[in-house]
Design an enzyme around this catalytic site. Sequence first.
Site, PDB file in Angstrom:
ATOM      1  N   GLY A  30      -8.038   1.219  -0.759  1.00 39.41           N
ATOM      2  CA  GLY A  30      -8.541  -0.101  -0.381  1.00 39.41           C
ATOM      3  C   GLY A  30      -8.653  -0.301   1.116  1.00 39.41           C
ATOM      4  N   ASP A  32      -6.327  -0.734   3.234  1.00 37.72           N
ATOM      5  CA  ASP A  32      -5.299   0.071   3.920  1.00 37.72           C
ATOM      6  C   ASP A  32      -5.871   1.448   4.308  1.00 37.72           C
ATOM      7  OD1 ASP A  32      -2.829   0.907   4.859  1.00 37.72           O
ATOM      8  OD2 ASP A  32      -1.869   1.025   2.892  1.00 37.72           O
ATOM      9  N   GLY A 117      -7.092  -6.881  -4.560  1.00 34.90           N
ATOM     10  CA  GLY A 117      -7.708  -5.642  -5.041  1.00 34.90           C
ATOM     11  C   GLY A 117      -6.787  -4.941  -6.014  1.00 34.90           C
TER      12      GLY A 117
HETATM   13  N1  AR6 Z   1     -12.679  -4.603   4.752  1.00 37.21           N
HETATM   14  C1  AR6 Z   1     -12.427  -5.796   4.180  1.00 37.21           C
HETATM   15  N2  AR6 Z   1     -11.973  -5.946   2.923  1.00 37.21           N
HETATM   16  C2  AR6 Z   1     -11.781  -4.815   2.208  1.00 37.21           C
HETATM   17  C3  AR6 Z   1     -12.006  -3.527   2.730  1.00 37.21           C
HETATM   18  C4  AR6 Z   1     -12.484  -3.445   4.066  1.00 37.21           C
HETATM   19  N3  AR6 Z   1     -12.737  -2.276   4.647  1.00 37.21           N
HETATM   20  N4  AR6 Z   1     -11.702  -2.620   1.771  1.00 37.21           N
HETATM   21  C5  AR6 Z   1     -11.292  -3.311   0.683  1.00 37.21           C
HETATM   22  N5  AR6 Z   1     -11.354  -4.638   0.942  1.00 37.21           N
HETATM   23  P1  AR6 Z   1      -6.769  -3.868  -1.620  1.00 37.21           P
HETATM   24  P2  AR6 Z   1      -4.173  -5.100  -2.317  1.00 37.21           P
HETATM   25  C6  AR6 Z   1     -10.976  -5.773   0.080  1.00 37.21           C
HETATM   26  O1  AR6 Z   1      -6.799  -3.150  -2.912  1.00 37.21           O
HETATM   27  O2  AR6 Z   1      -4.730  -5.683  -3.562  1.00 37.21           O
HETATM   28  C7  AR6 Z   1      -3.600  -0.043  -1.068  1.00 37.21           C
HETATM   29  O3  AR6 Z   1      -3.556   1.195  -1.717  1.00 37.21           O
HETATM   30  C8  AR6 Z   1     -10.954  -5.583  -1.414  1.00 37.21           C
HETATM   31  O4  AR6 Z   1     -12.268  -5.736  -1.947  1.00 37.21           O
HETATM   32  O5  AR6 Z   1      -7.133  -3.123  -0.379  1.00 37.21           O
HETATM   33  O6  AR6 Z   1      -3.289  -5.944  -1.455  1.00 37.21           O
HETATM   34  C9  AR6 Z   1      -2.281  -0.335  -0.354  1.00 37.21           C
HETATM   35  O7  AR6 Z   1      -1.707   0.824   0.197  1.00 37.21           O
HETATM   36  C10 AR6 Z   1     -10.015  -6.688  -1.866  1.00 37.21           C
HETATM   37  O8  AR6 Z   1     -10.723  -7.928  -1.980  1.00 37.21           O
HETATM   38  O9  AR6 Z   1      -5.293  -4.515  -1.321  1.00 37.21           O
HETATM   39  C11 AR6 Z   1      -1.443  -0.910  -1.449  1.00 37.21           C
HETATM   40  O10 AR6 Z   1      -0.873   0.102  -2.242  1.00 37.21           O
HETATM   41  C12 AR6 Z   1      -9.043  -6.820  -0.699  1.00 37.21           C
HETATM   42  O11 AR6 Z   1      -9.634  -6.094   0.396  1.00 37.21           O
HETATM   43  C13 AR6 Z   1      -2.453  -1.688  -2.286  1.00 37.21           C
HETATM   44  O12 AR6 Z   1      -3.713  -1.064  -2.040  1.00 37.21           O
HETATM   45  C14 AR6 Z   1      -7.648  -6.269  -0.954  1.00 37.21           C
HETATM   46  O13 AR6 Z   1      -7.709  -5.129  -1.776  1.00 37.21           O
HETATM   47  C15 AR6 Z   1      -2.544  -3.129  -1.861  1.00 37.21           C
HETATM   48  O14 AR6 Z   1      -3.367  -3.810  -2.765  1.00 37.21           O
END
Ligand code: AR6
Length: 169
Positions: A30, A32, A117
């Site tokens: 994601g 991260d 996400g």
């Molecule tokens: N820019 C902006 N938003 C984004 C981007 C980006 N480049 N990439 C994804 N999103 P998530 P979580 C959005 O899954 O649910 C990781 O593995 C995405 O569409 O990134 O807090 C960490 O290491 C969604 O709406 O974060 C943890 O293990 C939002 O960002 C876990 O994921 C958050 O999605 C954290 O999960």
Amino acid sequence: MIRVEVGDITALRVDAIVNAANSSLLGGGGVDGAIHRAAGPELLVECRSIEGCPTGEVRITQGYDLSADFIIHTVGPIWQGGGRDEARLLKSCYLESLKLCLDRGIQRIAFPAISCGIYGYPKQEAVGIAVKTISELYVSYRLNEVIFCCFDESMAKLYRDRIEKQRLG
Ligand code: AR6
């Protein structure tokens, strides 16, 4: 000012971007994963020295190859049905980020949709917590600009609708 933007958070020119990390702080998928790729390998070196971050808390690092000076890493709750303190923990991610901004003189910040996400938090509820917490507090924490950065237009609409509702009271 609070703004909603659609795009990649790593490209934003702000003082700090927030990372939706996991408690190891050693990277993941994601947003991260995108932040670690864009910031470069020195970020992981600094993250290794921190020794993790509990859910609802924050840690700060340099931004390295990002145009943002800092990255605020926060760990959102994994959605488990709502009875595991998820709402308080998600609010804490935003609140602790604001406190860190005040301490460090950070005035322009961008947040992703923390927990929306992989962690599976219901989007509308998560957006409600994000918008309410930030809109009530950002002025007293001396922020000039807060960007809610979304990856897609449907998420951005949830933020815009919630901001409008907040504005109307
Ligand atoms: N820019 C902006 N938003 C984004 C981007 C980006 N480049 N990439 C994804 N999103 P998530 P979580 C959005 O899954 O649910 C990781 O593995 C995405 O569409 O990134 O807090 C960490 O290491 C969604 O709406 O974060 C943890 O293990 C939002 O960002 C876990 O994921 C958050 O999605 C954290 O999960």
